[in-house]
Scaffold this motif. Structure first.
Motif, short mmCIF file in Angstrom:
data_model
loop_
_atom_site.label_atom_id
_atom_site.label_comp_id
_atom_site.label_asym_id
_atom_site.label_seq_id
_atom_site.Cartn_x
_atom_site.Cartn_y
_atom_site.Cartn_z
N PHE A 19 0.83 -1.21 0.00
CA PHE A 19 0.00 0.00 0.00
C PHE A 19 0.86 1.26 0.00
CE2 PHE A 19 -2.10 3.41 2.36
CZ PHE A 19 -3.18 3.63 1.52
N LYS A 20 1.93 1.27 0.81
CA LYS A 20 2.82 2.44 0.84
C LYS A 20 3.47 2.67 -0.51
CE LYS A 20 4.12 2.88 5.67
NZ LYS A 20 5.23 2.80 6.64
N ASP A 21 3.91 1.59 -1.16
CA ASP A 21 4.52 1.73 -2.48
C ASP A 21 3.52 2.29 -3.50
OD1 ASP A 21 7.01 0.86 -1.74
OD2 ASP A 21 6.71 -1.21 -2.41
N MET A 22 2.29 1.78 -3.47
CA MET A 22 1.26 2.26 -4.40
C MET A 22 0.94 3.73 -4.12
SD MET A 22 -1.19 -1.12 -4.51
CE MET A 22 -2.58 -0.24 -5.14
N ARG A 23 0.85 4.07 -2.84
CA ARG A 23 0.56 5.46 -2.46
C ARG A 23 1.70 6.38 -2.92
NH1 ARG A 23 0.90 6.58 3.56
NH2 ARG A 23 3.06 6.53 2.92
N ASP A 24 2.92 5.94 -2.71
CA ASP A 24 4.07 6.75 -3.12
C ASP A 24 4.11 6.92 -4.64
OD1 ASP A 24 4.72 6.86 -0.46
OD2 ASP A 24 6.36 5.41 -0.59
N ASP A 25 3.80 5.84 -5.38
CA ASP A 25 3.75 5.94 -6.85
C ASP A 25 2.77 7.01 -7.30
OD1 ASP A 25 5.60 3.92 -7.18
OD2 ASP A 25 4.12 2.37 -7.61
N GLU A 26 1.57 6.96 -6.75
CA GLU A 26 0.53 7.91 -7.14
C GLU A 26 0.89 9.32 -6.70
OE1 GLU A 26 -2.53 8.88 -9.36
OE2 GLU A 26 -1.79 6.83 -9.15
N LEU A 27 1.47 9.44 -5.53
CA LEU A 27 1.88 10.76 -5.03
C LEU A 27 2.92 11.39 -5.96
CD1 LEU A 27 1.85 12.90 -2.75
CD2 LEU A 27 3.70 11.60 -1.68
N MET A 28 3.87 10.61 -6.40
CA MET A 28 4.92 11.15 -7.28
C MET A 28 4.37 11.45 -8.67
SD MET A 28 7.51 11.70 -5.51
CE MET A 28 6.62 11.92 -3.99
N LYS A 29 3.38 10.70 -9.14
CA LYS A 29 2.73 11.04 -10.41
C LYS A 29 2.04 12.39 -10.31
CE LYS A 29 1.80 6.33 -11.96
NZ LYS A 29 0.77 5.30 -12.16
N GLN A 30 1.38 12.63 -9.19
CA GLN A 30 0.70 13.91 -8.99
C GLN A 30 1.70 15.06 -8.87
OE1 GLN A 30 -2.57 14.41 -9.24
NE2 GLN A 30 -2.74 12.23 -9.70
N VAL A 31 2.82 14.81 -8.20
CA VAL A 31 3.86 15.83 -8.06
C VAL A 31 4.42 16.19 -9.44
CG1 VAL A 31 6.20 16.27 -7.20
CG2 VAL A 31 4.48 15.30 -5.69
N ALA A 32 4.69 15.17 -10.25
CA ALA A 32 5.23 15.41 -11.60
C ALA A 32 4.22 16.14 -12.47
CB ALA A 32 5.63 14.09 -12.25
N ALA A 33 2.94 15.78 -12.37
CA ALA A 33 1.90 16.44 -13.16
C ALA A 33 1.72 17.89 -12.73
CB ALA A 33 0.58 15.69 -13.03
N GLY A 34 2.00 18.19 -11.48
CA GLY A 34 1.85 19.55 -10.96
C GLY A 34 3.06 20.42 -11.19
N GLY A 35 4.06 19.94 -11.89
CA GLY A 35 5.24 20.75 -12.16
C GLY A 35 6.51 20.10 -11.66
N GLY A 36 6.40 19.28 -10.62
CA GLY A 36 7.54 18.53 -10.12
C GLY A 36 8.71 19.41 -9.77
N ILE A 37 9.89 18.93 -10.12
CA ILE A 37 11.11 19.68 -9.81
C ILE A 37 11.74 20.27 -11.07
CG2 ILE A 37 11.63 18.41 -7.70
CD1 ILE A 37 13.57 16.69 -9.26
N GLY A 38 11.03 20.16 -12.19
CA GLY A 38 11.47 20.81 -13.42
C GLY A 38 12.16 19.91 -14.43
N ILE A 39 12.31 18.64 -14.11
CA ILE A 39 12.98 17.74 -15.04
C ILE A 39 12.15 17.58 -16.31
CG2 ILE A 39 13.73 15.36 -15.41
CD1 ILE A 39 14.44 15.26 -12.45
N ALA A 40 10.85 17.42 -16.16
CA ALA A 40 9.98 17.23 -17.33
C ALA A 40 10.03 18.45 -18.25
CB ALA A 40 8.55 16.95 -16.89
N ASP A 41 10.04 19.64 -17.68
CA ASP A 41 10.10 20.86 -18.50
C ASP A 41 11.42 20.95 -19.26
OD1 ASP A 41 7.60 21.71 -17.67
OD2 ASP A 41 8.41 22.84 -15.96
N MET A 42 12.51 20.63 -18.58
CA MET A 42 13.81 20.69 -19.26
C MET A 42 13.90 19.66 -20.37
SD MET A 42 16.61 21.61 -16.28
CE MET A 42 16.55 20.01 -15.56
#
Length: 146
Positions: free
Chosen positions: A105-128
């Protein structure tokens, strides 16, 4: 034609109504400008009979959207790996322990949390990555269409 803002009589103060009506007027003017610009582009492409360029633009927009999605997916995967390594540094609770189901459950929660972080702008890797890969995708789509 401009859409007039809806105003409720007797609600709020005059300053709020003026602000709201000014904001609505600005938004409708902005929308009208965007609409006029798009209508001009459509009329221009129809006059020149350049259906090929419209198809090319649609294909480019599709590839652009796919590139953005792929870049966000990569950033989410990277953040997830980083988050798992950070979580591994935290000692486990030895008093109650942790069941296998809780770990999943923690792994699944962390996966989804990081997907939401990346979709919200994340740390800028996707933009670069997007900025770096976009010229290649444009060049590739131009070669495919020709």
């Amino acid at each position: 034609m401009q859409i007039a803002p809806l105003m409720a009589q007797g609600l709020g103060t005059g300053a709020n109504n003026n602000y709201d009506s000014a904001q609505a007027a600005a938004e409708s003017a902005k929308f009208a400008d965007v609409l006029k610009d798009l209508q001009g582009k459509v009329a221009k492409s129809q006059k020149s009979g350049d259906a090929h360029s419209v198809q090319e633009a649609a294909e480019l927009a599709k590839r652009d959207k796919e590139l953005k999605k792929a870049c966000e997916g990569f950033e989410a995967m990277f953040l997830n790996m980083m988050y798992r390594q950070m979580r591994a540094t935290v000692p486990e609770n030895n008093l109650f322990g942790e069941s296998h189901g809780e770990k999943i459950f923690k792994d699944m929660r962390d996966d989804e949390l990081m997907k939401q972080v990346a979709a919200g702008g994340g740390i800028g890797i996707a933009d670069m990555m997007y900025k770096q890969l976009k010229p290649q995708v444009v060049k590739q789509s131009q070669n495919v269409v020709k």
